[in-house]
Design an enzyme around this catalytic site. Structure first.
Site, short mmCIF file in Angstrom:
data_model
loop_
_atom_site.label_atom_id
_atom_site.label_comp_id
_atom_site.label_asym_id
_atom_site.label_seq_id
_atom_site.Cartn_x
_atom_site.Cartn_y
_atom_site.Cartn_z
N HIS A 521 -8.33 27.55 67.78
CA HIS A 521 -7.63 28.75 67.31
C HIS A 521 -6.11 28.59 67.32
O HIS A 521 -5.38 29.41 66.74
CB HIS A 521 -8.01 29.96 68.18
CG HIS A 521 -8.15 31.23 67.41
ND1 HIS A 521 -7.35 31.52 66.33
CD2 HIS A 521 -9.00 32.28 67.55
CE1 HIS A 521 -7.69 32.71 65.84
NE2 HIS A 521 -8.69 33.18 66.56
N ASP A 525 -7.19 29.81 61.89
CA ASP A 525 -7.55 31.21 62.08
C ASP A 525 -8.92 31.47 61.45
O ASP A 525 -9.42 30.65 60.65
CB ASP A 525 -6.51 32.13 61.44
CG ASP A 525 -5.15 32.01 62.13
OD1 ASP A 525 -5.14 31.83 63.36
OD2 ASP A 525 -4.13 32.09 61.43
#
Length: 548
Positions: A521, A525
């Site tokens: 992450h 995204d």
């Protein structure tokens, strides 16, 4: 006390390395596992990790400098520590000062005052000394899989001295000097730390005892070691043969009939020890015989197991059970897998995206692709090609987290997870987006065989930008993978199963494959990952688009 780091031998043919880039400078704090530098070898540019903690006190050259193997590369110790003597000792023409010896051997200084010159030998710069090389970017120790030369044998430059089992593969170690093998630092199956004494190659008359003494860093008489070791080797090699063969034929139970499954290394060790594999019970997958089975095999143990098997009905009928277990030594490869995956799992914030893909068109197309029979295309090859094409359209997914920056790769190098005896290797299909299905298929098959034979080289597994792991052939419907650093994502492929789907308002049977992408992450995204999977889905559901 400060620790010296010498230029490691990062490939089997490397004699010198170029410092491509330092990642630490003098005065920086260093932890175990931190990236020290990038070293350009004759095969690849590899990352050199620190295997000690402290402060960088000295660097052996600037970016672009060329150093010979075993030249002084860096010194790590306590902040403010004086390393002048170490620098002098480990550079050309240098000699250790008298102040260094008492600190190293305080309790033994007086008894060996007449032999002060022996501990002062700089074995790292001796032409006759062979140190354990660092054969992979994460290697800290190696296991002697087999010696190809014995003490007393003549050795020429380029001859294979030994096979070394690293954390990733079993690699051949070539000699880079001529002479006679005078000393072996360990027996087959034993471990040696990187940069410890592995062998001595020179001329008859060389003072081996002094070199061994200096390598050990103590003043124990070395003469008692080598005479015991060397005569013991031929005796140890001969004695087990009659003991292992005669009782085996007379009293041992045959546990393998017909074709015997064994790893290449297990076969070689069994051949050397005179062990008949039909009497050895394998502990690997599907009863495959592996190295540890050969090392732990004794005729007495085999007889005990046979006796236990015969008495098993009584044991089953016994009112009370017995706790039983077996402890298997952790291989070099498994240690590294455990460390790197733990680092990945607990440092990279993983999130997961799962998608179902209708593979009807791919199922229909595959027999046509294989019609000529020249190269057999698998569903895995089709997936790899589709992944490569999709990555070109979504460079964010093809990126790496580098701490203070994100590297967006413009090339597509796909790591393909391959299961082997001791764990998992990830050879790399380079520039996969520009390769045909047949080229990808051929490379995958070649790498899979090399991985199982432990013949992969560092250049084969370096440089991936994305990883694919496929367990569909084992009947797994869906799973999640742990990201393979420095990649930002790994795609886990499940099997193709027939499931009811709605098509044109009708419920029909469809061939469904589920994929799950693990994403870092910090780099990717949710929307970026989802867009990549949508592109992948469209390519696999209409495989003709792969030709565009």
């Amino acid at each position: 006390m400060a620790e010296v780091i010498l230029m490691p031998r990062l490939s089997d043919t490397m004699t010198e390395g170029v410092i491509a880039a330092w990642h630490k400078k003098v005065g920086d704090a260093v932890k175990k596992g931190d990236l020290l530098a990038e070293i350009e070898t004759d095969k690849a540019t590899m990352e050199l990790e620190s295997y000690q903690e402290g402060t960088v006190l000295y660097l052996g050259g600037d970016n672009g400098s060329k150093l010979q193997v075993n030249d002084l590369l860096a010194i790590i110790g306590k902040a403010g520590e004086d390393v002048t003597a170490l620098v002098k000792e480990n550079t050309a023409g240098g000699a250790p000062t008298n102040e260094t010896k008492p600190a190293e051997t305080q309790t033994e200084a007086q008894p060996v005052s007449s032999n002060d010159n022996k501990p002062a030998i700089d074995i790292a710069n001796m032409e006759e000394v062979v140190l354990m090389p660092r054969l992979s970017d994460t290697m800290t120790e190696g296991v002697i899989a087999s010696w190809q030369k014995n003490v007393g044998d003549d050795v020429k430059k380029g001859d294979v001295l030994a096979e070394i089992e690293t954390d990733k593969a079993t690699m051949e170690l070539e000699s880079y000097k001529d002479g006679k093998l005078l000393y072996q630092g360990a027996k087959t199956g034993e471990k040696i730390q990187v940069n410890n004494l592995l062998a001595i190659i020179g001329k008859d008359g060389l003072d081996i005892d002094a070199i061994v003494l200096a390598a050990k860093g103590d003043n124990a008489p070395a003469k008692e070691v080598s005479p015991q070791e060397e005569p013991a080797k031929p005796g140890a090699a001969k004695a087990p043969e009659p003991q292992a063969s005669v009782p085996a034929q007379q009293t041992q139970e045959v546990v393998n009939e017909g074709r015997i499954f064994a790893s290449p290394l297990a076969k070689k060790l069994a051949d050397e020890k005179g062990i008949d594999l039909k009497y050895v019970k394998g502990s690997g997958d599907n009863g495959r015989i592996v190295r540890t089975d050969i090392e732990n095999y004794t005729p007495a143990a085999a007889q005990t197991k046979a006796a236990a098997t015969e008495s098993s009905p009584a044991a089953i009928a016994a009112p009370a059970g017995q706790v039983s277990f077996e402890e298997v030594p952790v291989s070099q490869m498994r240690k590294t897998i455990a460390r790197r995956l733990a680092e990945s799992k607990f440092t990279a914030p993983h999130f997961y995206l799962t998608m179902s893909i209708n593979m009807d068109a791919a199922v229909e197309a595959r027999p046509k692709l294989n019609k000529d029979g020249k190269v057999k295309i698998s569903f895995n090859d089709i997936v790899l090609k589709a992944v490569a094409v999709a990555l070109k359209q979504h460079p964010t997914v093809n990126s790496s987290w580098l701490g203070d920056k994100i590297r967006i790769n413009h090339h597509v190098n796909i790591g393909v997870a391959v299961a082997v005896e001791d764990g998992l290797l990830v050879p790399v299909i380079r520039f996969a987006d520009g390769k045909s299905l047949s080229q990808i298929s051929t490379e995958v098959k070649t790498f899979a065989q090399k991985a199982k034979d432990k013949k992969l080289q560092p250049s084969d597994w370096e440089g991936s930008t994305f990883t694919v792991s496929n367990l569909g052939m084992f009947g797994i419907d869906q799973f999640t993978g742990i990201i393979n650093p420095p990649d930002a994502c790994i795609l886990a492929i499940g099997g193709i199963s027939q499931e009811p789907v709605v098509k044109n308002g009708q419920i029909v049977v469809g061939n469904i494959m589920k994929v799950t992408m693990s994403c870092d992450h910090r780099v990717v995204d949710g929307a970026s990952g989802a867009a990549f999977l949508q592109t992948l889905k469209s390519l696999l559901e209409e495989p003709l688009r792969l030709l565009l």
